[in-house]
Scaffold this active site. Sequence first.
Site, PDB file in Angstrom:
ATOM      1  N   ASP A  99      44.157  35.820  40.494  1.00 43.64           N
ATOM      2  CA  ASP A  99      42.856  35.505  39.918  1.00 43.64           C
ATOM      3  C   ASP A  99      43.114  34.354  38.950  1.00 43.64           C
ATOM      4  OD1 ASP A  99      40.199  35.879  38.809  1.00 43.64           O
ATOM      5  OD2 ASP A  99      40.369  37.974  39.432  1.00 43.64           O
ATOM      6  N   ASP A 200      37.560  32.637  38.929  1.00 47.77           N
ATOM      7  CA  ASP A 200      36.569  33.336  38.109  1.00 47.77           C
ATOM      8  C   ASP A 200      35.397  32.401  37.756  1.00 47.77           C
ATOM      9  OD1 ASP A 200      36.151  35.850  36.534  1.00 47.77           O
ATOM     10  OD2 ASP A 200      36.164  34.463  34.845  1.00 47.77           O
ATOM     11  N   GLU A 263      34.156  33.017  42.670  1.00 47.99           N
ATOM     12  CA  GLU A 263      33.095  33.945  42.241  1.00 47.99           C
ATOM     13  C   GLU A 263      31.834  33.149  41.926  1.00 47.99           C
ATOM     14  OE1 GLU A 263      32.237  37.369  38.876  1.00 47.99           O
ATOM     15  OE2 GLU A 263      33.263  35.530  38.315  1.00 47.99           O
ATOM     16  N   HIS A 324      35.138  44.724  40.722  1.00 50.88           N
ATOM     17  CA  HIS A 324      35.443  45.378  39.449  1.00 50.88           C
ATOM     18  C   HIS A 324      34.321  45.243  38.423  1.00 50.88           C
ATOM     19  CE1 HIS A 324      36.306  41.195  39.048  1.00 50.88           C
ATOM     20  NE2 HIS A 324      36.394  41.319  37.738  1.00 50.88           N
ATOM     21  N   ASP A 325      33.245  44.596  38.788  1.00 49.56           N
ATOM     22  CA  ASP A 325      32.133  44.395  37.845  1.00 49.56           C
ATOM     23  C   ASP A 325      30.883  45.187  38.211  1.00 49.56           C
ATOM     24  OD1 ASP A 325      33.496  42.486  36.256  1.00 49.56           O
ATOM     25  OD2 ASP A 325      32.998  40.891  37.683  1.00 49.56           O
TER      26      ASP A 325
END
Length: 525
Positions: A99, A200, A263, A324-325
Amino acid sequence: MPKLHWWQEGVIYQIYPLSFQDSNGDGQGDLPGITSRLDYLGWLGVDAIWLSPVYPSPMADFGYDVSNYTDINPVFGTLADLDRLIAEAHRRNLRLLLDWVPNHTSNQHPWFVESRKSRDNPKRSWYIWRDGSPDRRPNNWLSVFGGSAWEWDEQTGQYYYHAFLKEQPDLNWRNPEVQQAMLDAITFWLERGVDGFRIDVIWHLIKDSVFRDNPANPHYTPDLSPYLSLLTTYSADRPEVHDVIKRIREVVDTYDERVLLGEIYLPVERAVEYYGPEGSGLHLPFNFQLIQLPWESAAVSRAIENYERALPAYGWPNWVLDNHDKPRIASRVGPRQARVAATLLLTLRGTPTIYYGEELGMSNTPITAEQVRDTREIRQPGRGRDPVRTPMQWSAGRRHAGFTSGTPWLPVNPNYPALNVDSECSEPGSMLALYRRLIQLRRSEPALTRGSFRGFAAPAGVIAYVREAEGKKLLIALNLTPRTQSVPLHDVTGRVVLSTGLNQENQRVATTLLLEADEGVIVEV
Ligand code: GLC
């Protein structure tokens, strides 16, 4: 059709490193823990692992606040542990993606520590500093995590911008020195053999050059996050971001077969722009529609068709149910429909990403007030992400589901005695068995990887489509309702190769395809 790249044919698996496997009893997952579980991932059949951030970080946002881009957080291990993980993954034909968090650093990153020292510090322009006074902010921009995005710095009498927490100041990507330093960081990892990056909040990288106020969102309702009360017209998705992404891509393209995922939470028409002109941008701008849409056949079918239409000729699709969000799919749609969702994810055209534990049917874990770790929960109650970040459930018979011998940093879901790798791998009806079969089917059927996609007429409540390659056709029919449904087949006949209910496998079908409540089937026609 030309040969596909691995990231077009393969399945990506996201690991949240703090929660996958602890190897030293400190209650937090680590790199040696992940390495010890690679055989499981090989058995499951995925092709690549993406690790959420493992860099040194004060963990204000659990690693998304990086204080050094070219090292490993001691919580997770050492650079040597990462080298070993890469080597062991490659030995099993698994790729490894990191990431990369380019939009902001930690406020403890040495660059920011310098930047905030004085207005004439050489690193001042590495971040976004603006004039104002304690009662007059530079503009109306909001933080995703609540409140203003501007933090007043007493010592130097200016504001700095943070799209997320105040501990995550945004870098100034208009500064060529920042660009170079960040590109050097990815080169560092590419040289170590990393196969690519998930980037990200890539659409945040460039902000308006004159910092205009964002307009009000005419569709805002108070049940939404306060951040959404404004459109992000000037604070994100600026046209110049594509020049920056092109530079990132050029660096990555000097290495073989690496991949960039990004993302992006934007409407599909905007998100597909991130493939860049003639595909000079991201390989896979994330498509989050299945995370965002109501689980309803008309909405999902429309989204699939809109996406297929919006994709440029050079754009390879991708699909995601969980990360994960966001709340886990099994909690959003229930365990039976989660099986239908898995069938959709793994039979649509495009690269699927699986979030650890999704393959077990893991659901959101109840978190008590004392157990809260995500500061977002404290700032915005109900929006915290701890429930979807709890430990991987390996085994019924071991303490803390086999995740740690110590005290886990977040509680293990009490459903672990039923939902865990050990129990599910030997139950033909388990979610794990379904994921594994779907992945194997994808691997053996070119129709599911390289095949064309065509919608198939079906009654309300059912999503149906045909995937076809090399003369072979598969019809996928998914019942999103708790009622039986019948899909007219007209002159199509075939044999059921997979059913989420396991009840009509190998049966021949003609004239009408009957679907049980909450059933999805794959028919070879
Ligand atoms: C991304 C990450 C999220 C993080 C945020 C700020 O949305 O997925 O976990 O909090 O960026 O870095």
